[in-house]
Scaffold this motif. Structure first.
Motif, PDB file in Angstrom:
ATOM      1  N   ALA A 171       0.833  -1.202   0.000  1.00  0.00           N
ATOM      2  CA  ALA A 171       0.000   0.000   0.000  1.00  0.00           C
ATOM      3  C   ALA A 171       0.865   1.248   0.000  1.00  0.00           C
ATOM      4  O   ALA A 171       2.046   1.212   0.355  1.00  0.00           O
ATOM      5  N   TYR A 183      -3.633   4.525  -1.579  1.00  0.00           N
ATOM      6  CA  TYR A 183      -4.685   5.066  -0.712  1.00  0.00           C
ATOM      7  C   TYR A 183      -4.502   6.584  -0.655  1.00  0.00           C
ATOM      8  O   TYR A 183      -3.548   7.121  -1.221  1.00  0.00           O
ATOM      9  N   ARG A 184      -5.373   7.258   0.058  1.00  0.00           N
ATOM     10  CA  ARG A 184      -5.262   8.717   0.194  1.00  0.00           C
ATOM     11  C   ARG A 184      -4.379   9.108   1.384  1.00  0.00           C
ATOM     12  O   ARG A 184      -4.204  10.274   1.674  1.00  0.00           O
ATOM     13  N   ALA A 237      -4.765   3.338   4.910  1.00  0.00           N
ATOM     14  CA  ALA A 237      -4.307   2.007   4.489  1.00  0.00           C
ATOM     15  C   ALA A 237      -4.116   1.061   5.679  1.00  0.00           C
ATOM     16  O   ALA A 237      -4.225  -0.163   5.533  1.00  0.00           O
TER      17      ALA A 237
END
Length: 322
Positions: free
Chosen positions: A156, A184-185, A190
Protein backbone atom coordinates in the motif's frame (compact mmCIF):
# COMPACT_ATOMS: atom_id res chain seq x y z
CA UNK A 1 -14.24 67.97 -2.17
CA UNK A 2 -11.05 65.93 -2.19
CA UNK A 3 -8.06 68.10 -1.45
CA UNK A 4 -4.42 67.57 -2.41
CA UNK A 5 -3.62 67.01 1.30
CA UNK A 6 -6.30 64.30 1.56
CA UNK A 7 -4.88 62.52 -1.49
CA UNK A 8 -1.35 62.67 -0.07
CA UNK A 9 -2.49 61.26 3.26
CA UNK A 10 -4.43 58.47 1.57
CA UNK A 11 -1.43 57.60 -0.60
CA UNK A 12 0.87 57.56 2.41
CA UNK A 13 -1.53 55.35 4.35
CA UNK A 14 -1.77 52.88 1.47
CA UNK A 15 2.00 52.76 1.13
CA UNK A 16 2.55 52.00 4.81
CA UNK A 17 -0.33 49.49 5.21
CA UNK A 18 1.70 46.39 4.25
CA UNK A 19 4.54 47.46 6.52
CA UNK A 20 2.11 47.98 9.39
CA UNK A 21 0.56 44.55 8.75
CA UNK A 22 3.95 42.88 8.77
CA UNK A 23 4.99 44.71 11.93
CA UNK A 24 1.87 43.44 13.71
CA UNK A 25 2.12 39.90 12.29
CA UNK A 26 0.37 37.76 13.31
CA UNK A 27 -2.89 39.51 14.13
CA UNK A 28 -5.05 36.51 13.19
CA UNK A 29 -4.59 32.71 13.20
CA UNK A 30 -2.02 31.27 10.80
CA UNK A 31 -3.19 28.30 8.76
CA UNK A 32 -0.74 25.40 8.44
CA UNK A 33 -1.93 23.32 5.49
CA UNK A 34 -1.16 19.61 5.91
CA UNK A 35 -1.76 17.96 2.51
CA UNK A 36 -2.44 14.51 3.98
CA UNK A 37 -5.20 13.07 6.22
CA UNK A 38 -5.45 13.45 9.97
CA UNK A 39 -3.62 10.67 11.78
CA UNK A 40 -0.90 10.27 9.17
CA UNK A 41 2.77 11.07 9.67
CA UNK A 42 2.64 14.59 8.22
CA UNK A 43 -0.39 15.46 10.33
CA UNK A 44 1.24 14.11 13.51
CA UNK A 45 4.39 16.07 12.76
CA UNK A 46 2.44 19.25 12.00
CA UNK A 47 0.56 19.09 15.26
CA UNK A 48 3.78 18.39 17.16
CA UNK A 49 5.31 21.72 16.11
CA UNK A 50 2.33 24.00 15.34
CA UNK A 51 1.49 25.01 18.90
CA UNK A 52 5.07 25.89 19.79
CA UNK A 53 5.55 27.73 16.49
CA UNK A 54 2.47 29.81 17.29
CA UNK A 55 3.80 30.62 20.74
CA UNK A 56 7.15 31.75 19.32
CA UNK A 57 5.36 33.99 16.81
CA UNK A 58 3.02 35.37 19.45
CA UNK A 59 -0.09 33.99 17.81
CA UNK A 60 -1.93 30.80 16.90
CA UNK A 61 -1.10 28.21 14.23
CA UNK A 62 -4.05 26.05 13.19
CA UNK A 63 -3.54 22.76 11.31
CA UNK A 64 -5.79 22.44 8.25
CA UNK A 65 -5.82 18.97 6.65
CA UNK A 66 -6.36 19.07 2.89
CA UNK A 67 -5.64 15.52 1.68
CA UNK A 68 -5.88 14.01 -1.77
CA UNK A 69 -3.92 13.28 -4.96
CA UNK A 70 -0.74 12.38 -3.11
CA UNK A 71 -0.56 15.76 -1.39
CA UNK A 72 -1.25 17.75 -4.54
CA UNK A 73 -4.60 19.24 -3.47
CA UNK A 74 -3.30 20.81 -0.27
CA UNK A 75 -0.06 21.95 -1.88
CA UNK A 76 -1.94 23.65 -4.70
CA UNK A 77 -4.25 25.38 -2.23
CA UNK A 78 -1.23 26.77 -0.35
CA UNK A 79 0.49 27.83 -3.58
CA UNK A 80 -2.51 29.93 -4.57
CA UNK A 81 -2.99 31.58 -1.16
CA UNK A 82 -2.09 35.20 -0.46
CA UNK A 83 1.65 35.58 0.27
CA UNK A 84 1.02 37.30 3.59
CA UNK A 85 2.42 34.68 5.96
CA UNK A 86 -1.01 33.53 7.09
CA UNK A 87 -0.99 30.37 4.96
CA UNK A 88 1.91 27.96 5.34
CA UNK A 89 2.41 24.49 3.90
CA UNK A 90 4.00 21.52 5.63
CA UNK A 91 5.46 19.94 2.52
CA UNK A 92 7.19 16.58 2.23
CA UNK A 93 9.47 14.62 -0.04
CA UNK A 94 6.29 13.45 -1.78
CA UNK A 95 4.93 16.86 -2.69
CA UNK A 96 8.14 18.72 -3.50
CA UNK A 97 10.83 16.18 -4.47
CA UNK A 98 9.01 13.23 -6.05
CA UNK A 99 5.92 14.92 -7.49
CA UNK A 100 7.81 17.28 -9.81
CA UNK A 101 9.26 14.31 -11.73
CA UNK A 102 6.49 11.77 -11.23
CA UNK A 103 3.63 13.97 -12.45
CA UNK A 104 5.42 17.02 -13.84
CA UNK A 105 2.88 17.71 -16.59
CA UNK A 106 -0.11 17.23 -14.30
CA UNK A 107 0.89 19.17 -11.22
CA UNK A 108 -1.16 22.36 -10.88
CA UNK A 109 1.84 24.05 -9.26
CA UNK A 110 5.58 24.40 -9.78
CA UNK A 111 7.35 23.00 -6.72
CA UNK A 112 10.08 25.62 -6.98
CA UNK A 113 8.65 28.70 -8.67
CA UNK A 114 5.30 28.80 -6.84
CA UNK A 115 6.62 28.57 -3.27
CA UNK A 116 8.80 30.44 -0.81
CA UNK A 117 11.09 28.10 1.16
CA UNK A 118 11.08 28.87 4.88
CA UNK A 119 12.68 26.00 6.81
CA UNK A 120 13.66 22.34 6.79
CA UNK A 121 11.64 21.12 9.76
CA UNK A 122 12.76 17.51 10.16
CA UNK A 123 13.52 14.05 8.78
CA UNK A 124 11.93 10.67 9.45
CA UNK A 125 12.68 7.16 8.22
CA UNK A 126 9.98 4.68 7.24
CA UNK A 127 9.34 1.28 8.77
CA UNK A 128 8.73 -1.86 6.72
CA UNK A 129 5.38 -2.92 8.21
CA UNK A 130 3.53 -6.21 7.64
CA UNK A 131 0.46 -7.86 9.19
CA UNK A 132 1.08 -9.47 12.56
CA UNK A 133 0.39 -12.92 11.09
CA UNK A 134 2.67 -12.53 8.08
CA UNK A 135 4.85 -15.63 7.66
CA UNK A 136 8.07 -13.67 8.04
CA UNK A 137 9.90 -12.06 10.94
CA UNK A 138 12.75 -10.37 9.09
CA UNK A 139 13.35 -8.53 5.83
CA UNK A 140 15.22 -11.55 4.49
CA UNK A 141 12.35 -13.92 5.33
CA UNK A 142 9.75 -11.60 3.80
CA UNK A 143 11.74 -11.33 0.55
CA UNK A 144 11.96 -15.13 0.40
CA UNK A 145 8.20 -15.37 1.03
CA UNK A 146 7.47 -12.85 -1.74
CA UNK A 147 9.70 -14.71 -4.20
CA UNK A 148 7.67 -17.86 -3.60
CA UNK A 149 4.47 -15.90 -4.36
CA UNK A 150 5.26 -13.70 -7.40
CA UNK A 151 2.45 -11.30 -8.25
CA UNK A 152 0.29 -12.47 -5.35
CA UNK A 153 1.50 -9.95 -2.76
CA UNK A 154 0.79 -6.23 -2.67
CA UNK A 155 1.97 -3.09 -0.94
CA UNK A 156 0.00 0.00 0.00
CA UNK A 157 0.95 3.65 -0.32
CA UNK A 158 -0.36 7.05 0.67
CA UNK A 159 -1.03 7.80 -3.02
CA UNK A 160 0.64 7.63 -6.41
CA UNK A 161 3.91 9.53 -6.43
CA UNK A 162 4.29 9.76 -2.67
CA UNK A 163 7.39 8.81 -0.71
CA UNK A 164 5.55 5.70 0.50
CA UNK A 165 4.86 4.66 -3.09
CA UNK A 166 8.45 5.30 -4.15
CA UNK A 167 9.73 3.44 -1.08
CA UNK A 168 7.95 0.38 -2.43
CA UNK A 169 9.19 0.90 -5.98
CA UNK A 170 12.74 1.38 -4.76
CA UNK A 171 12.40 -1.83 -2.73
CA UNK A 172 11.14 -3.68 -5.81
CA UNK A 173 14.02 -2.34 -7.88
CA UNK A 174 16.60 -3.40 -5.30
CA UNK A 175 15.14 -6.88 -4.76
CA UNK A 176 13.63 -7.76 -8.14
CA UNK A 177 10.29 -8.61 -6.51
CA UNK A 178 6.92 -8.50 -8.31
CA UNK A 179 4.52 -6.66 -5.97
CA UNK A 180 1.18 -5.04 -6.80
CA UNK A 181 0.81 -1.37 -5.78
CA UNK A 182 -2.44 -0.36 -3.99
CA UNK A 183 -2.68 3.45 -3.52
CA UNK A 184 -4.69 5.07 -0.71
CA UNK A 185 -5.26 8.72 0.19
CA UNK A 186 -2.93 8.37 3.17
CA UNK A 187 -1.21 5.69 5.24
CA UNK A 188 -3.75 6.19 8.02
CA UNK A 189 -6.41 4.98 5.60
CA UNK A 190 -4.31 2.01 4.49
CA UNK A 191 -3.49 0.79 8.00
CA UNK A 192 -6.87 -0.92 8.71
CA UNK A 193 -6.45 -3.07 5.59
CA UNK A 194 -2.88 -3.93 6.60
CA UNK A 195 -4.09 -4.94 10.05
CA UNK A 196 -6.81 -7.16 8.55
CA UNK A 197 -4.37 -8.77 6.13
CA UNK A 198 -5.84 -7.34 2.92
CA UNK A 199 -2.55 -5.49 2.44
CA UNK A 200 0.74 -7.38 2.66
CA UNK A 201 3.25 -4.55 3.05
CA UNK A 202 3.41 -0.87 3.92
CA UNK A 203 6.41 1.44 4.25
CA UNK A 204 4.94 3.67 6.94
CA UNK A 205 6.40 6.52 8.92
CA UNK A 206 7.45 5.74 12.48
CA UNK A 207 5.07 8.36 13.87
CA UNK A 208 1.89 6.91 12.39
CA UNK A 209 2.91 3.25 12.71
CA UNK A 210 4.05 3.38 16.34
CA UNK A 211 0.63 3.10 18.06
CA UNK A 212 -0.23 0.00 16.01
CA UNK A 213 3.16 -1.55 16.73
CA UNK A 214 2.76 -1.00 20.46
CA UNK A 215 -0.66 -2.66 20.39
CA UNK A 216 0.72 -5.62 18.44
CA UNK A 217 -1.68 -5.12 15.54
CA UNK A 218 1.19 -5.14 13.01
CA UNK A 219 4.91 -5.88 13.07
CA UNK A 220 7.94 -4.04 11.72
CA UNK A 221 10.73 -5.90 9.96
CA UNK A 222 13.20 -3.11 9.22
CA UNK A 223 13.85 0.62 9.06
CA UNK A 224 14.51 2.51 5.82
CA UNK A 225 17.39 4.77 6.89
CA UNK A 226 21.02 3.73 6.59
CA UNK A 227 21.48 4.05 10.34
CA UNK A 228 19.43 2.28 13.00
CA UNK A 229 16.93 4.42 14.88
CA UNK A 230 17.53 5.30 18.55
CA UNK A 231 13.84 4.55 19.01
CA UNK A 232 14.34 0.97 17.76
CA UNK A 233 18.03 0.20 18.41
CA UNK A 234 17.54 -3.54 17.94
CA UNK A 235 15.65 -3.23 14.64
CA UNK A 236 17.87 -3.85 11.59
CA UNK A 237 17.95 -1.40 8.73
CA UNK A 238 16.55 -2.67 5.44
CA UNK A 239 19.98 -1.95 3.94
CA UNK A 240 21.49 -4.66 6.14
CA UNK A 241 19.62 -7.11 3.89
CA UNK A 242 19.20 -4.97 0.77
CA UNK A 243 22.50 -3.07 0.38
CA UNK A 244 22.13 0.61 -0.48
CA UNK A 245 18.45 0.91 0.39
CA UNK A 246 18.07 4.37 1.90
CA UNK A 247 14.80 6.31 2.15
CA UNK A 248 14.14 9.21 4.52
CA UNK A 249 11.12 11.49 4.43
CA UNK A 250 11.81 15.18 4.94
CA UNK A 251 9.28 17.74 6.14
CA UNK A 252 9.61 21.39 5.25
CA UNK A 253 7.80 24.67 5.72
CA UNK A 254 6.86 26.71 2.65
CA UNK A 255 4.80 29.79 1.98
CA UNK A 256 3.26 30.84 -1.33
CA UNK A 257 5.51 32.61 -3.80
CA UNK A 258 6.23 36.20 -2.77
CA UNK A 259 6.13 36.07 1.02
CA UNK A 260 8.09 39.17 2.16
CA UNK A 261 11.63 38.45 3.26
CA UNK A 262 11.10 39.90 6.73
CA UNK A 263 8.17 37.55 7.37
CA UNK A 264 10.17 34.59 6.07
CA UNK A 265 12.96 35.51 8.49
CA UNK A 266 10.55 35.83 11.42
CA UNK A 267 8.80 32.51 10.76
CA UNK A 268 12.14 30.78 10.17
CA UNK A 269 13.52 32.14 13.45
CA UNK A 270 10.40 31.08 15.35
CA UNK A 271 10.51 27.59 13.84
CA UNK A 272 14.18 27.13 14.70
CA UNK A 273 13.52 28.27 18.27
CA UNK A 274 10.54 25.90 18.54
CA UNK A 275 12.66 22.95 17.41
CA UNK A 276 15.15 23.67 20.21
CA UNK A 277 12.51 23.46 22.93
CA UNK A 278 13.07 20.40 25.12
CA UNK A 279 9.44 19.28 25.02
CA UNK A 280 9.32 19.51 21.21
CA UNK A 281 12.60 17.63 20.81
CA UNK A 282 11.40 14.96 23.22
CA UNK A 283 8.06 14.57 21.48
CA UNK A 284 9.66 14.32 18.04
CA UNK A 285 12.26 11.84 19.29
CA UNK A 286 9.49 9.60 20.60
CA UNK A 287 7.97 9.73 17.10
CA UNK A 288 11.25 8.80 15.45
CA UNK A 289 11.65 12.26 13.91
CA UNK A 290 14.92 14.17 13.80
CA UNK A 291 14.45 17.97 13.98
CA UNK A 292 16.65 19.86 11.51
CA UNK A 293 15.99 23.61 11.16
CA UNK A 294 18.46 25.91 9.43
CA UNK A 295 18.12 28.74 6.92
CA UNK A 296 15.69 29.01 4.00
CA UNK A 297 18.69 28.77 1.66
CA UNK A 298 19.86 25.50 3.23
CA UNK A 299 16.35 24.11 2.96
CA UNK A 300 16.08 25.06 -0.71
CA UNK A 301 19.45 23.44 -1.51
CA UNK A 302 18.48 20.20 0.28
CA UNK A 303 15.16 20.02 -1.60
CA UNK A 304 16.93 20.60 -4.94
CA UNK A 305 19.34 17.72 -4.26
CA UNK A 306 16.55 15.37 -3.22
CA UNK A 307 14.53 16.21 -6.35
CA UNK A 308 17.53 15.15 -8.44
CA UNK A 309 17.81 11.83 -6.55
CA UNK A 310 14.17 10.90 -7.04
CA UNK A 311 14.10 12.08 -10.65
CA UNK A 312 16.84 9.55 -11.41
CA UNK A 313 14.90 6.71 -9.74
CA UNK A 314 11.61 7.68 -11.41
CA UNK A 315 13.28 7.84 -14.81
CA UNK A 316 15.06 4.52 -14.40
CA UNK A 317 11.84 2.79 -13.23
CA UNK A 318 9.80 4.54 -15.96
CA UNK A 319 7.21 5.58 -13.41
CA UNK A 320 4.39 7.88 -14.45
CA UNK A 321 1.14 9.14 -12.97
CA UNK A 322 -0.86 7.55 -15.79
Amino acid sequence: MTTRRTLLLATAAAATAPAWGQAHFPNKPIRLVVPFPAGGATDIFGRAVSQKLGEKLGGTVVVDNKPGAGGTIGSDLAAKAAPDGYTLLLATTSTHAIGPSFAANKLPYDAVADFTPIAHVGNAPNLMIVPKDAPANSVKEWIAYARKNPGRLNYASSGNGTIVHLSGEYFKAQTGLFLVHIPYRGTALAMPDLISGKIDLLFDNVASALPHLKEGRVKALGISSLKRSPLFPDMPTISETVPGYDVVTWFGLYGPKGVPADLVARINKALNEALLEADVKDRLARLGIEPVGGTPQQFAAMADADRAKWKKIITERKLTSD
